[in-house]
Scaffold this motif. Structure first.
Motif, PDB file in Angstrom:
ATOM      1  N   GLN A   1      80.632  16.287  35.592  1.00 32.51           N
ATOM      2  CA  GLN A   1      81.372  16.465  34.343  1.00 32.51           C
ATOM      3  C   GLN A   1      80.459  16.822  33.176  1.00 32.51           C
ATOM      4  OE1 GLN A   1      83.451  12.664  34.348  1.00 32.51           O
ATOM      5  NE2 GLN A   1      85.402  13.678  34.768  1.00 32.51           N
ATOM      6  N   ARG A   2      79.180  16.495  33.308  1.00 35.82           N
ATOM      7  CA  ARG A   2      78.241  16.789  32.224  1.00 35.82           C
ATOM      8  C   ARG A   2      77.754  18.233  32.250  1.00 35.82           C
ATOM      9  NH1 ARG A   2      74.115  11.785  32.827  1.00 35.82           N
ATOM     10  NH2 ARG A   2      72.778  13.150  31.594  1.00 35.82           N
TER      11      ARG A   2
ATOM     12  N   SER B   1      82.818  24.156  37.736  1.00 34.80           N
ATOM     13  CA  SER B   1      83.161  23.161  36.727  1.00 34.80           C
ATOM     14  C   SER B   1      84.180  22.156  37.256  1.00 34.80           C
ATOM     15  CB  SER B   1      83.725  23.845  35.480  1.00 34.80           C
ATOM     16  OG  SER B   1      84.889  24.581  35.814  1.00 34.80           O
ATOM     17  N   VAL B   2      84.164  20.958  36.679  1.00 34.83           N
ATOM     18  CA  VAL B   2      85.126  19.911  37.011  1.00 34.83           C
ATOM     19  C   VAL B   2      86.397  20.133  36.206  1.00 34.83           C
ATOM     20  CG1 VAL B   2      85.601  17.443  36.986  1.00 34.83           C
ATOM     21  CG2 VAL B   2      83.326  18.270  37.591  1.00 34.83           C
TER      22      VAL B   2
ATOM     23  N   VAL C   1      80.678  12.309  40.091  1.00 34.56           N
ATOM     24  CA  VAL C   1      81.681  12.797  39.142  1.00 34.56           C
ATOM     25  C   VAL C   1      81.091  12.861  37.738  1.00 34.56           C
ATOM     26  CG1 VAL C   1      83.871  12.252  38.012  1.00 34.56           C
ATOM     27  CG2 VAL C   1      83.656  12.018  40.493  1.00 34.56           C
ATOM     28  N   ALA C   2      80.397  11.784  37.330  1.00 35.86           N
ATOM     29  CA  ALA C   2      79.826  11.756  35.985  1.00 35.86           C
ATOM     30  C   ALA C   2      78.812  12.869  35.793  1.00 35.86           C
ATOM     31  CB  ALA C   2      79.181  10.391  35.734  1.00 35.86           C
TER      32      ALA C   2
ATOM     33  N   ARG D   1      77.962  22.188  32.137  1.00 38.49           N
ATOM     34  CA  ARG D   1      78.765  23.285  31.628  1.00 38.49           C
ATOM     35  C   ARG D   1      77.956  24.563  31.769  1.00 38.49           C
ATOM     36  NH1 ARG D   1      81.850  19.885  32.036  1.00 38.49           N
ATOM     37  NH2 ARG D   1      83.366  19.009  30.558  1.00 38.49           N
TER      38      ARG D   1
ATOM     39  N   ASP E   1      89.326  17.979  36.745  1.00 38.73           N
ATOM     40  CA  ASP E   1      89.880  16.649  36.484  1.00 38.73           C
ATOM     41  C   ASP E   1      89.295  15.712  37.534  1.00 38.73           C
ATOM     42  OD1 ASP E   1      91.323  14.607  35.394  1.00 38.73           O
ATOM     43  OD2 ASP E   1      93.303  15.366  35.964  1.00 38.73           O
ATOM     44  N   ALA E   2      89.346  14.423  37.267  1.00 45.00           N
ATOM     45  CA  ALA E   2      88.796  13.455  38.223  1.00 45.00           C
ATOM     46  C   ALA E   2      89.304  12.061  37.901  1.00 45.00           C
ATOM     47  CB  ALA E   2      87.267  13.470  38.177  1.00 45.00           C
ATOM     48  N   ASP E   3      89.301  11.213  38.926  1.00 46.53           N
ATOM     49  CA  ASP E   3      89.576   9.791  38.743  1.00 46.53           C
ATOM     50  C   ASP E   3      88.732   9.004  39.743  1.00 46.53           C
ATOM     51  OD1 ASP E   3      90.425   7.275  38.222  1.00 46.53           O
ATOM     52  OD2 ASP E   3      92.554   7.661  38.516  1.00 46.53           O
TER      53      ASP E   3
ATOM     54  N   MET F   1      88.022  14.033  42.839  1.00 47.83           N
ATOM     55  CA  MET F   1      87.507  14.934  41.817  1.00 47.83           C
ATOM     56  C   MET F   1      87.982  16.347  42.140  1.00 47.83           C
ATOM     57  SD  MET F   1      83.543  15.748  40.684  1.00 47.83           S
ATOM     58  CE  MET F   1      83.000  16.036  42.380  1.00 47.83           C
TER      59      MET F   1
ATOM     60  N   GLN G   1      87.482  20.310  41.362  1.00 54.40           N
ATOM     61  CA  GLN G   1      86.545  21.282  40.808  1.00 54.40           C
ATOM     62  C   GLN G   1      87.106  22.696  40.945  1.00 54.40           C
ATOM     63  OE1 GLN G   1      82.848  19.769  42.984  1.00 54.40           O
ATOM     64  NE2 GLN G   1      81.975  20.338  41.015  1.00 54.40           N
TER      65      GLN G   1
END
Length: 546
Positions: free
Chosen positions: A67-68, A76-77, A63-64, A70, A79-81, A89, A91
């Motif tokens: 999210q980095r 693209s992500v 996820v991390a 672009r 939202d996620a938890d 996650m 996408q």
């Protein structure tokens, strides 16, 4: 709603703020769903369904990493938890086929179209690398192709530079760089090699290795590690694009920026001017549009179904009755996106997704050495169940090996080799059933298994997989910890001491596997490239019901 075991999220239920519409893909570690936000945005929602600390850390890292990133050529992500009880996650949903599907259905690409796809993939790599990431699993099935341009997906084994580990040969071997296959640190140049191997596949219809359908997984790994590629059949007009990417020296490979410039020079107006897919062959364009239409129809059907039933449950961070339990299914990496699963297609999809997950857990390449006469009558489908082997199975560290039956095993072959081979200490020599291999175990105690949680034989159809049938075992929790420790112990040794012998009784060798990384998750494929009956036979020996 109860989360755990092998249960799925049903259409109409919610994960975070997203309402699930249908299942897209499934593997042992995660599932991917088609879902929609309250504002109506459609996403591919990936959930983690195992519950061990290693998998949760791996998912959080994925996820991390995602999210980095672009860029227009990546998914693209939204939202996620990753800290939720059931991590998830969301996408961008890309309703497009993969490059692998397109080559299989429509044939290879011409030079102009291939330069256009290469430019988009290179730009995706530039986005990744500028974020300090290395993808580490670029391959045809991880690149989707809408008419607007390619999308690189699946960051399941991506790592930041400061996290890149040695002695881990992750990714699909057929597209991995030599340094990656050797377990050395991977860099941006490693992704460029994989890009080159993918472009070769698009141009020729196979990975850049000779006789890949016939060789074993271990042989393929050895060829990849030494850079023993075969690039025959590549159109000469593509030499300047593809061959520099496959250079053995990582420093000699072009950068993504250099590849983009090269493609722009070939295409004249530049890749950006061809953003409508006009350079693609008509067969590819038709297949892409057909895929989009099918996904759109499936989305409408899913929305109608959910509209009929309405949301039935919600998972926030999550609102679960019980913690997620580890599944009995094999560890795998779910790919984004895939078709909504019917009862039949879901089973097929799970088989296709299982093998790639070995990379995420640490790869284990195996060669079968048990070749008894086979007379099983398998029905053509996979078999799997918990059960006890007819005799305890031991996993032992390998000290050395030699051809033929072990001296003292009571056969004429053994007598012949006894005069020409080193002596075998009593109780440490194990002979394969075809009498072609003698493995001498070390004096280390190894581990003994009296019962597996699951034994399964399955047909390997995953992209880049060894093909044929394979046998997988899942350990009980107490044995899983011992197996992880054992694989960590032999990883990184010089061959053949980097292997484990799987034995029964005093002298029977079932299989010998080479361990390329510490195996977690309590599961392992212990034999590959078998015939159906061979796989069923071995599974039955290990405890699966006949």
């Amino acid at each position: 709603m109860r989360w755990g075991g092998a249960e799925t999220v049903r259409p109409g239920q919610r994960v975070g703020r997203f309402t699930v519409l249908a299942e897209l893909a499934s593997g042992g570690m995660g599932r991917v769903y088609l879902a929609r936000s309250p504002a109506g945005r459609t996403v591919a929602l990936k959930t983690l369904i195992t519950n061990n600390a290693d998998d949760r850390r791996r998912f959080a890292r994925e996820v991390a990493c995602a999210q980095r990133v672009r860029g227009v050529y990546t998914a693209s992500v939204v939202d996620a938890d990753p800290t939720a009880q059931v991590p998830w996650m969301a996408q961008e949903y890309v309703p497009a086929p993969s490059l692998k599907e397109l080559v299989e259905d429509c044939g290879t690409l011409g030079p102009d179209a291939l330069h256009w796809v290469a430019a988009g993939m290179a730009e995706a790599l530039a986005s990744l690398h500028s974020a300090g990431l290395v993808h580490r699993d670029i391959k045809p099935s991880n690149v989707l192709l809408p008419v607007e341009g390619p999308r690189v997906i699946d960051f399941g084994i991506s790592q930041a530079h400061d996290l890149t580990r040695t002695q881990s040969a992750l990714g699909t071997v057929a597209y991995a760089s030599p340094e990656q296959a050797r377990g050395e640190p991977t860099t941006e140049a490693s992704d460029v090699f994989s890009l080159g191997a993918t472009l070769y596949y698009l141009a020729v219809g196979r990975p850049p290795y000779l006789d890949i359908e016939e060789i074993s997984a271990l042989e393929l790994l050895m060829r990849a590690a030494t850079g023993e590629t075969d690039v025959s059949g590549l159109p000469s007009v593509l030499d300047a694009l593809v061959l520099p990417c496959l250079d053995l020296n990582p420093r000699a490979r072009p950068t993504p920026a250099e590849l983009i410039a090269h493609c722009a020079g070939h295409l004249g107006d530049g890749p950006a001017a061809r953003s409508d897919g006009s350079v693609l062959d008509a067969r590819w364009t038709a297949a892409i549009e057909r895929h989009r239409a099918e996904r759109t129809d499936a989305l409408r059907d899913a929305l109608r179904q959910v509209g009929t039933t309405g949301p039935t449950a919600r998972s926030g961070r999550t609102e679960a009755d019980e913690p997620t339990q580890a599944m009995a299914e094999p560890a795998g990496t779910a790919h984004l996106p895939g078709p909504p699963a019917t009862a039949a297609s879901g089973r097929s999809r799970r088989v296709r997704l299982t093998v790639s997950g070995l990379a995420a857990a640490g790869m284990l390449a195996g060669t079968l050495l048990v070749l008894s006469p086979w007379d099983g009558s398998g029905d053509g489908g996979g078999t799997g169940a918990a059960g006890a082997p007819d005799r305890p199975v031991r996993f032992l560290e390998v000290e050395r090996e030699q051809p033929g039956a072990c001296p003292g095993s009571g056969t004429s072959e053994a007598a012949t080799f006894a005069t020409s081979q080193p002596g075998v200490p009593s109780g440490r020599g194990f002979t394969s059933d075809d009498r072609q291999q003698c493995v001498i175990a070390s004096t280390a105690p190894g581990m003994t298994v009296t019962r597996f949680r699951q034994v399964s034989a399955f047909e390997d159809t995953e992209d880049g997989g060894p093909g044929g049938w394979s046998v997988r075992v899942a350990f009980e929790s107490k044995d899983a910890k011992a197996f992880t420790a054992l694989t960590a112990k032999v990883t990184g040794r010089v061959a053949p001491t980097d292997s484990l012998a799987i034995v029964q009784g005093e002298d029977r060798l079932l299989a010998k596997v080479t361990v390329i990384g510490r195996i977690t998750g309590g599961e392992a494929v212990i034999a590959t490239r078998l015939g159906r009956n061979e796989a069923h036979f071995l599974a039955n020996v290990l405890g699966a019901p006949s």
